[in-house]
Scaffold this active site. Structure first.
Site, mmCIF file in Angstrom:
data_model
loop_
_atom_site.group_PDB
_atom_site.id
_atom_site.type_symbol
_atom_site.label_atom_id
_atom_site.label_comp_id
_atom_site.label_asym_id
_atom_site.label_seq_id
_atom_site.Cartn_x
_atom_site.Cartn_y
_atom_site.Cartn_z
ATOM 1 N N ASP A 35 26.509 -22.699 -47.206
ATOM 2 C CA ASP A 35 25.284 -22.659 -47.791
ATOM 3 C C ASP A 35 24.887 -23.927 -48.460
ATOM 4 O O ASP A 35 24.702 -24.199 -49.790
ATOM 5 C CB ASP A 35 25.533 -21.776 -49.016
ATOM 6 N N LEU A 36 24.518 -24.937 -47.578
ATOM 7 C CA LEU A 36 23.767 -26.023 -47.942
ATOM 8 C C LEU A 36 22.464 -26.258 -48.249
ATOM 9 O O LEU A 36 21.495 -26.010 -47.690
ATOM 10 C CB LEU A 36 24.103 -27.370 -46.875
#
Length: 251
Positions: free
Chosen positions: A178-179
């Site tokens: 989940d960048l």
């Protein structure tokens, strides 16, 4: 010294914990509960996401040097999260979300990557279901990138540092599930850190396109914040600078 040499296990009935004995000299599984820190008046703040993330302080009995940690309970996202909330199917201790993130954080520490240090995790089983919690170090004197960009623009040099930092993680095959802009922290010295490696993993370079997927996800998060916030100091030129540095940087 590698963290693997100082990790110890605690197990009692349906509760399993792993902790770094170098960081904690009086471990109790209660430390993986927000109530423990509240009772000890050691909560220093909190943040809201899927659930509440707690910021706590801990002073070891022997060296008395206060440490600042982050306590996070694992919650599901999306539609299934509304139904099941914080329960997961147990398929083995090392395959739990907490164990995998703890292991990945320890691996990144060995590579000197700018990410939190793992402190402890707890898995509580109930039949084939488990719940989990993680303690990690807090990045001192830092803000997430969204919070910063709501107040001011940042320098071209800092955008370059962000691109170079992401490239360092990718160079070591670290996939961040989940960048997004909230998971990039900048401290007062303009050092860049990545946080929240839940569901992150080590991926081979020849695995199809995961680096580009990470970058696309990050770009979408900037666009989302730009639409939702009245004052958000981000432009397409900022993104191009980040991307150009990423593509040209050789760690």
């Amino acid at each position: 010294m590698s963290i693997t040499h100082t990790v110890k296990c605690f197990q009692h009935q349906n509760e399993y914990c792993l902790y770094d004995a170098k960081q904690i000299d009086d471990f109790s599984p209660n430390m993986l509960s927000a109530l423990y820190w509240q009772k000890n008046k050691a909560v220093t703040g909190s943040a809201q996401g899927r659930g509440t993330t707690w910021f706590v302080k801990y002073t070891p009995k022997h060296n008395k040097q206060t440490q600042h940690w982050v306590l996070r309970h694992y919650y599901r996202g999306g539609l299934i999260g509304k139904l099941i909330n914080d329960s997961y199917i147990f398929t083995g201790q090392t395959r739990t979300r907490a164990a995998q993130e703890f292991s990945l954080l320890a691996h990144m520490q060995a590579l000197a990557l700018p990410a939190p240090k793992p402190i402890a995790y707890r898995v509580v089983r109930s039949g084939l279901i488990y719940q989990a919690d993680l303690l990690s170090t807090r990045i001192e004197n830092a803000q997430d990138l969204v919070a910063i960009l709501t107040t001011k623009s940042i320098s071209p040099h800092l955008w370059q540092k962000i691109g170079a930092t992401i490239k360092r993680f990718h160079h070591h095959n670290i996939y961040h599930h989940d960048l997004n802009a909230h998971n990039i922290l900048i401290d007062e010295a303009e050092n860049v850190f990545l946080i929240d490696f839940d569901r992150g993993e080590i991926r081979a370079n020849n695995q199809s396109g995961w680096q580009k997927d990470n970058l696309d996800r990050l770009q979408r998060s900037f666009l989302k914040e730009q639409k939702q916030l009245l004052n958000f100091h981000w432009t397409h030129e900022n993104w191009q600078l980040l991307l150009e540095t990423y593509l040209s940087h050789a760690p």
